[in-house]
Design an enzyme around this catalytic site. Structure first.
Site, PDB file in Angstrom:
ATOM      1  N   CYS A   1      -8.350 -53.467  49.335  1.00 28.79           N
ATOM      2  CA  CYS A   1      -8.552 -53.141  50.740  1.00 28.79           C
ATOM      3  C   CYS A   1      -8.825 -51.653  50.911  1.00 28.79           C
ATOM      4  O   CYS A   1      -8.409 -50.826  50.104  1.00 28.79           O
ATOM      5  CB  CYS A   1      -7.317 -53.519  51.549  1.00 28.79           C
ATOM      6  SG  CYS A   1      -6.859 -55.246  51.432  1.00 28.79           S
TER       7      CYS A   1
ATOM      8  N   ARG B   1     -14.962 -50.834  47.321  1.00 23.60           N
ATOM      9  CA  ARG B   1     -13.657 -51.281  46.853  1.00 23.60           C
ATOM     10  C   ARG B   1     -13.524 -52.799  46.911  1.00 23.60           C
ATOM     11  O   ARG B   1     -12.597 -53.366  46.343  1.00 23.60           O
ATOM     12  CB  ARG B   1     -12.552 -50.635  47.703  1.00 23.60           C
ATOM     13  CG  ARG B   1     -12.466 -49.129  47.549  1.00 23.60           C
ATOM     14  CD  ARG B   1     -11.476 -48.528  48.545  1.00 23.60           C
ATOM     15  NE  ARG B   1     -10.121 -48.977  48.310  1.00 23.60           N
ATOM     16  CZ  ARG B   1      -9.264 -48.397  47.484  1.00 23.60           C
ATOM     17  NH1 ARG B   1      -9.632 -47.352  46.774  1.00 23.60           N
ATOM     18  NH2 ARG B   1      -8.030 -48.860  47.352  1.00 23.60           N
TER      19      ARG B   1
ATOM     20  N   TRP C   1      -9.605 -57.257  51.586  1.00 23.81           N
ATOM     21  CA  TRP C   1      -9.890 -58.100  50.417  1.00 23.81           C
ATOM     22  C   TRP C   1      -8.775 -59.137  50.376  1.00 23.81           C
ATOM     23  O   TRP C   1      -7.626 -58.811  50.162  1.00 23.81           O
ATOM     24  CB  TRP C   1      -9.919 -57.234  49.159  1.00 23.81           C
ATOM     25  CG  TRP C   1     -10.482 -57.897  47.946  1.00 23.81           C
ATOM     26  CD1 TRP C   1     -11.792 -57.961  47.583  1.00 23.81           C
ATOM     27  CD2 TRP C   1      -9.751 -58.552  46.893  1.00 23.81           C
ATOM     28  NE1 TRP C   1     -11.937 -58.620  46.384  1.00 23.81           N
ATOM     29  CE2 TRP C   1     -10.699 -58.995  45.932  1.00 23.81           C
ATOM     30  CE3 TRP C   1      -8.406 -58.811  46.664  1.00 23.81           C
ATOM     31  CZ2 TRP C   1     -10.329 -59.676  44.778  1.00 23.81           C
ATOM     32  CZ3 TRP C   1      -8.043 -59.498  45.509  1.00 23.81           C
ATOM     33  CH2 TRP C   1      -9.004 -59.918  44.586  1.00 23.81           C
TER      34      TRP C   1
ATOM     35  N   ASN D   1      -2.908 -51.765  52.829  1.00 27.08           N
ATOM     36  CA  ASN D   1      -3.495 -52.014  51.514  1.00 27.08           C
ATOM     37  C   ASN D   1      -2.347 -52.270  50.551  1.00 27.08           C
ATOM     38  O   ASN D   1      -1.489 -51.409  50.363  1.00 27.08           O
ATOM     39  CB  ASN D   1      -4.322 -50.800  51.057  1.00 27.08           C
ATOM     40  CG  ASN D   1      -4.833 -50.953  49.636  1.00 27.08           C
ATOM     41  OD1 ASN D   1      -4.912 -52.057  49.108  1.00 27.08           O
ATOM     42  ND2 ASN D   1      -5.170 -49.840  49.006  1.00 27.08           N
ATOM     43  N   GLY D   2      -2.316 -53.462  49.939  1.00 30.26           N
ATOM     44  CA  GLY D   2      -1.235 -53.784  49.010  1.00 30.26           C
ATOM     45  C   GLY D   2      -0.692 -55.175  49.264  1.00 30.26           C
ATOM     46  O   GLY D   2      -1.326 -56.004  49.930  1.00 30.26           O
TER      47      GLY D   2
ATOM     48  N   GLU E   1     -17.749 -55.512  26.430  1.00 29.57           N
ATOM     49  CA  GLU E   1     -18.134 -54.815  27.660  1.00 29.57           C
ATOM     50  C   GLU E   1     -19.487 -55.312  28.173  1.00 29.57           C
ATOM     51  O   GLU E   1     -19.674 -55.464  29.387  1.00 29.57           O
ATOM     52  CB  GLU E   1     -18.172 -53.311  27.412  1.00 29.57           C
ATOM     53  CG  GLU E   1     -18.612 -52.466  28.598  1.00 29.57           C
ATOM     54  CD  GLU E   1     -17.696 -52.559  29.811  1.00 29.57           C
ATOM     55  OE1 GLU E   1     -18.092 -52.097  30.889  1.00 29.57           O
ATOM     56  OE2 GLU E   1     -16.572 -53.104  29.672  1.00 29.57           O
TER      57      GLU E   1
ATOM     58  N   LYS F   1     -20.008 -57.000  31.856  1.00 31.68           N
ATOM     59  CA  LYS F   1     -20.982 -56.535  32.853  1.00 31.68           C
ATOM     60  C   LYS F   1     -21.867 -57.678  33.329  1.00 31.68           C
ATOM     61  O   LYS F   1     -22.164 -57.805  34.524  1.00 31.68           O
ATOM     62  CB  LYS F   1     -21.846 -55.415  32.267  1.00 31.68           C
ATOM     63  CG  LYS F   1     -21.132 -54.097  32.140  1.00 31.68           C
ATOM     64  CD  LYS F   1     -20.806 -53.513  33.509  1.00 31.68           C
ATOM     65  CE  LYS F   1     -19.580 -52.625  33.471  1.00 31.68           C
ATOM     66  NZ  LYS F   1     -18.297 -53.288  33.334  1.00 31.68           N
TER      67      LYS F   1
ATOM     68  N   GLU G   1     -19.806 -59.944  35.581  1.00 36.74           N
ATOM     69  CA  GLU G   1     -19.398 -59.259  36.811  1.00 36.74           C
ATOM     70  C   GLU G   1     -20.498 -59.276  37.867  1.00 36.74           C
ATOM     71  O   GLU G   1     -20.240 -59.615  39.029  1.00 36.74           O
ATOM     72  CB  GLU G   1     -19.036 -57.796  36.515  1.00 36.74           C
ATOM     73  CG  GLU G   1     -17.619 -57.560  36.056  1.00 36.74           C
ATOM     74  CD  GLU G   1     -17.340 -56.080  35.864  1.00 36.74           C
ATOM     75  OE1 GLU G   1     -16.273 -55.624  36.290  1.00 36.74           O
ATOM     76  OE2 GLU G   1     -18.189 -55.376  35.288  1.00 36.74           O
TER      77      GLU G   1
ATOM     78  N   HIS H   1     -15.323 -69.517  12.940  1.00 34.70           N
ATOM     79  CA  HIS H   1     -14.062 -70.173  13.322  1.00 34.70           C
ATOM     80  C   HIS H   1     -14.155 -70.768  14.729  1.00 34.70           C
ATOM     81  O   HIS H   1     -13.213 -70.674  15.516  1.00 34.70           O
ATOM     82  CB  HIS H   1     -12.912 -69.171  13.233  1.00 34.70           C
ATOM     83  CG  HIS H   1     -12.716 -68.605  11.857  1.00 34.70           C
ATOM     84  ND1 HIS H   1     -12.083 -69.292  10.847  1.00 34.70           N
ATOM     85  CD2 HIS H   1     -13.111 -67.433  11.309  1.00 34.70           C
ATOM     86  CE1 HIS H   1     -12.074 -68.563   9.745  1.00 34.70           C
ATOM     87  NE2 HIS H   1     -12.699 -67.428   9.996  1.00 34.70           N
TER      88      HIS H   1
ATOM     89  N   LYS I   1     -13.357 -52.670  43.377  1.00 35.18           N
ATOM     90  CA  LYS I   1     -13.468 -51.523  42.475  1.00 35.18           C
ATOM     91  C   LYS I   1     -12.101 -51.067  41.998  1.00 35.18           C
ATOM     92  O   LYS I   1     -11.883 -50.846  40.814  1.00 35.18           O
ATOM     93  CB  LYS I   1     -14.183 -50.379  43.208  1.00 35.18           C
ATOM     94  CG  LYS I   1     -14.371 -49.109  42.378  1.00 35.18           C
ATOM     95  CD  LYS I   1     -15.334 -49.344  41.235  1.00 35.18           C
ATOM     96  CE  LYS I   1     -15.653 -48.069  40.492  1.00 35.18           C
ATOM     97  NZ  LYS I   1     -16.505 -48.310  39.315  1.00 35.18           N
TER      98      LYS I   1
END
Length: 681
Positions: free
Chosen positions: A2, A33, A93, A120-121, A550, A554, A557, A573, A676
Site C-alpha cells: 500500500c 508499489r 494492495w 499500510n501493513g 533471475e 523476470k 513477473e 533428475h 514493489k
C-alpha cells in the site's frame, strides 16, 4: 505494498483543486508499489472540518473521475481557498477483503467520519479488537483489518471525560495494535492536524518552506508558512521537497499549528509516557528526472538501459588507484587497456577496522533475502567463499523464520533488500539480532529500516527504481557484494592477483553492459517467436544458476508466462522429462571454469530434439557449429571475469521478459498481484 500520502498546507493559500492535484500526484508516484484501489479524504469546506471521503476501485484515474463527478454536481467547490488544510490519500494492495470500494482506504469511524485513517501493513489482532467494538455497538462495513483503527479511536475519544490532544489519543490507539503498520489519522475533532505513527512499515515526512535547512530539530517550532508531506516512499516527495525526516519504529509525529513534533512511544508501559525525540532531517539524493520515464515507454525499459550509469554509481568513490579515485577516469583508463601494472583497492565506509576483522573471523556468513535480492546473493556467493574463505550459506527470509534456523553469536548475517523495508527480511533481522549474530545490511535506500538496524552495511547506490520488476538494483547488488568480498580480503596476500583481476573487470562492466544493450533488436525478434508460448525453461550452473533463476523470475513477473530456472546439474533428475521439440529452452553457457560441463548439457538437450536458445560468449567459436547444424539460436554477450559474468548475462533476459510482456499486452511496470515493496509477511 500500500502507498500512503498526505499534504498539509499551513499559512499557504491553496484552493481545493491544487490540494486534490497534490494528492493525486502523490498517489501516482506510489503506483509502482502495487495497488488495486485508491481513496482520499479532504475537508468538506474551509469552515467545515468534517472529512469527506472519496474511494474508487481500480486505477487512480477512476478516483479522479469519482471526485470530478461530485464537483460537476456542485457538491465540491474546487475553487474554494484554504490557508490551512490537511488531506490524506492511499493506494490499497488487498490483504484483508477483496479490492472493492468499501474495502478501500481511508477507513472511517462511522457515517460522520469523526476519524479517518489510511494504513499500510497488517493488524494481527484486529479480530479481537473488532469483537470488542461490536459488543460496544459499533457496526463494521468493510472486510479490512484497518477499520478497527478509526473505530477504536472514536471509542477511546468518547470514553474521555476531559479533553486530550490528538497525539495522546493516537498513542493510546497505537498501544492496542499488534502487527506492522504505518498510519495517518485525520479527525473532525482536531481540525488541521495530522498524526502519523509507524511500526514496521516505512513513513517519511517532507518539509517545505522558504528557508529550508539541511538540519532541523523535530522538537522546535518551525516556520509559520510551511507545507508538509507524508509518504511511504521518497519518490512521492522529491518533486515537492528534498528535506525529509525518516520516522522510526514506535515514532508518533504530530503536525499542527505549523509545527511538527516527534515522540517515541514505549508500547509496554502503562499510561502516556511518550518522550519527545530529535529526528534529524536529511536531504534526498534523488532527482525528479529519476522518477520520470523520459524517452522510454516504461520504467522497466528505462531502468534496464540505465544499468551502465547505475553501476557507475555503485562503483563511484569505492574503487581507488594511486593514479586516481575518479570513477570516470578509471573506467576510461581500463577501457584503453591501462591499469594493468597498477594496484587497485576497494574502500567501503562501512567496513573499517575492527568491523572487517569481526566478519572475517565469523564461523559462517549467512545471506538472508527474498526474491531478486536472494538471486543476487546467490550470484555472488561463490566470490565471497573464494576471497573471504569463510563458509557461506543462503537463506530465504521466510523459510528461515519458519524453520527457526539455528544462529550463533559468531555468525555474520547479511541482509539484502532493495527497499530495506521487506517485511520477511526485517523479521529475520530481528531474529538474528536476538540470537546475537553480527548483522550487515545491503540496500538501495538510505535511511531504510534495515540500514538503521544493522551494525554496518553497503548502500548499492543504484538510483531510484520504479518498475516492480527489479533490474538495475539486481546488477548493482551483485557488484556491491563482490566489492564487499574484495574489501574483506584486502589483507590476504594469496588472493592479491585474483583481487586485481576482479577490480579491473569491475571497471570494464559499464561499457560491457552498454554493448550488451545493443542486442535489444535481436531480443525483440526472439520475443516475437516466444510470445505465444506457455512455458520456458532456463538452465544454468555455477555462477549462472542465479542467472537462470533471475531470468525465469523476470519472465513470470512481467509477462505472466510460466518459467522455471533449473540447476543444469540436476537436469537428469527430473526436468529432462519435459524436453521435446516444442518447449523453448534457454541454456546459459558463457565461458567459465565449468564451461565444458554446460556443453555436455547442451549435447544432451540436442539429443532429445530440444528447442535450444543458447546464451554464450561473443568470442565462442565452438558455438558456430551448433548454430549452423541445428538451427539453434545464439545470444552472444561480451565476456568478463566469471564472477561478474552474471551481471552481463542477465541483461538479455531482462530485455526478453520486458518485450514478452509488451507483446502479450500486460502492464509492465505494475504486474498483476505484485508490489514493489513487500511490507507485509
Amino acid at each position: 505494498m500500500c502507498g500512503i500520502f498526505a499534504y498539509l498546507n499551513y499559512g499557504v493559500s491553496r484552493d481545493k483543486r491544487y490540494i486534490l492535484e497534490a494528492l493525486y500526484k502523490g498517489l501516482r508516484r506510489l503506483e509502482y508499489r502495487g495497488y488495486d484501489s485508491s481513496g482520499l479524504a479532504v475537508d468538506l469546506g474551509a469552515e467545515n472540518f468534517t472529512p469527506v471521503v472519496y474511494k474508487a476501485e481500480g486505477k487512480i484515474d477512476a478516483l479522479v473521475e469519482e471526485v470530478e463527478q461530485f464537483a460537476n454536481n456542485g457538491q465540491l467547490d474546487l475553487d474554494e481557498k484554504y490557508s490551512t488544510h490537511t488531506g490524506i490519500a492511499h493506494t490499497r494492495w488487498a490483504t484483508h477483503g477483496r479490492p472493492e470500494k468499501r474495502n478501500s482506504h481511508p477507513q472511517s469511524s462511522g457515517v460522520e467520519n469523526d476519524f479517518v485513517v489510511v494504513h499500510n501493513g497488517i493488524i494481527t489482532n484486529y479480530k479481537t479488537l473488532k469483537q470488542m467494538l461490536i459488543r460496544k455497538g459499533y457496526e463494521f462495513e468493510s472486510d479490512t483489518d484497518t477499520e478497527v483503527i478509526p473505530k477504536l479511536a472514536k471509542y477511546l475519544y468518547d470514553m474521555k471525560d476531559k479533553p486530550v490532544s490528538f497525539f495522546e489519543l493516537v498513542t493510546e490507539v497505537m498501544k492496542q495494535l499488534e502487527g506492522a503498520y504505518a498510519l495517518l489519522f485525520k479527525s473532525t475533532h482536531y481540525p488541521n492536524e495530522i498524526v502519523a505513527c509507524k511500526r514496521g512499515s516505512p513513513l517519511i515526512l517532507g518539509i517545505k518552506n522558504d528557508q529550508q535547512t539541511a538540519r532541523m530539530s523535530s522538537t522546535q517550532p518551525q516556520q509559520r508558512s510551511v507545507e508538509y508531506f507524508l509518504a511511504s516512499d521518497p519518490s512521492a516527495l522529491v518533486e515537492h521537497t528534498k528535506s525529509v525526516l525518516v520516522l522510526e519504529d514506535d515514532d508518533v509525529a504530530h503536525l499542527f499549528d505549523g509545527e511538527y513534533n516527534v515522540y517515541r512511544v514505549d508500547r509496554e508501559s502503562e499510561g502516556n509516557d511518550a518522550r519527545a525525540v530529535d529526528r534529524v532531517t536529511m536531504t534526498l539524493q534523488i532527482e525528479v528526472s529519476q522518477i520520470m520515464k523520459g524517452e522510454f515507454s516504461h520504467f522497466m525499459q528505462k531502468e534496464i538501459h540505465e544499468q551502465p550509469e547505475s553501476l557507475m554509481g555503485t562503483l563511484r568513490g569505492r574503487v581507488q588507484y594511486p593514479s586516481s579515485h575518479d570513477i570516470l577516469a578509471l573506467v576510461g583508463d581500463a577501457n584503453k587497456g591501462g591499469l594493468k601494472d597498477s594496484t587497485g583497492a576497494i574502500k567501503l565506509g562501512g567496513l573499517q577496522p575492527p568491523i572487517n576483522h569481526i566478519i572475517c573471523k565469523s564461523r559462517r556468513i549467512l545471506f538472508i533475502a527474498c526474491g531478486t535480492s536472494f538471486n543476487a546473493a546467490l550470484a555472488a556467493r561463490q566470490t565471497v567463499e573464494e576471497l573471504v574463505e569463510v563458509p557461506v550459506m543462503l537463506e530465504l527470509a521466510s523459510d528461515m523464520l519458519d524453520r527457526q534456523c539455528p544462529m550463533f553469536r559468531d555468525d555474520t548475517a547479511v541482509f539484502v533488500s532493495q527497499s530495506g523495508e521487506t517485511a520477511d527480511t526485517l523479521e529475520a533481522l530481528k531474529y538474528a539480532k536476538d540470537h546475537g549474530a553480527f548483522c550487515v545490511g545491503i540496500t538501495n535506500t538510505v535511511g531504510s529500516a534495515i540500514s538503521r538496524a544493522t551494525e554496518c552495511g553497503v548502500h548499492i547506490n543504484a538510483g531510484c527504481e520504479i518498475g516492480v520488476a527489479s533490474t538495475k538494483a539486481y546488477t548493482s547488488q551483485i557488484v556491491a557484494i563482490t566489492m564487499w568480498a574484495l574489501a574483506l580480503s584486502e589483507d590476504k596476500m594469496s588472493k592479491a592477483h585474483r583481487r586485481q583481476d576482479i577490480i579491473r573487470s569491475l571497471l570494464l562492466l559499464p561499457s560491457a553492459i552498454q554493448r550488451t544493450l545493443a542486442l535489444e533488436p535481436s531480443i525483440m525478434e526472439l520475443a516475437k517467436e516466444l510470445a505465444n508460448e506457455q512455458s520456458l525453461l532456463l538452465f544454468g550452473r555455477g555462477f549462472q544458476y542465479a542467472t537462470a533463476l533471475e531470468g525465469a523470475l523476470k519472465v513470470k513477473e512481467v509477462s505472466l508466462m510460466h518459467s522455471e530456472g533449473i540447476l543444469a546439474g540436476e537436469m537428469k533428475h527430473g526436468p529432462l522429462a519435459l524436453v521435446d521439440e516444442h518447449l523453448p529452452l534457454i541454456v546459459v553457457a558463457t565461458k567459465d571454469r565449468i564451461y565444458k560441463r554446460q556443453q555436455n548439457v547442451i549435447q544432451q538437450l540436442r539429443a532429445r530434439r530440444g528447442r535450444l536458445i543458447v546464451l554464450c560468449s561473443e568470442n565462442d567459436e565452438e558455438m558456430n557449429d551448433l548454430e549452423n547444424s541445428d538451427g539453434c539460436q545464439l545470444i552472444r554477450v561480451p565476456q568478463t571475469d566469471e564472477c561478474l559474468q552474471s551481471v552481463l548475462n542477465i541483461v538479455p533476459l531482462q530485455l526478453l521478459s520486458y518485450h514478452l510482456a509488451v507483446l502479450r499486452g500486460h502492464d509492465v511496470d505494475r504486474p498483476r498481484n505484485l508490489a514493489k515493496s513487500v511490507t507485509v509477511e
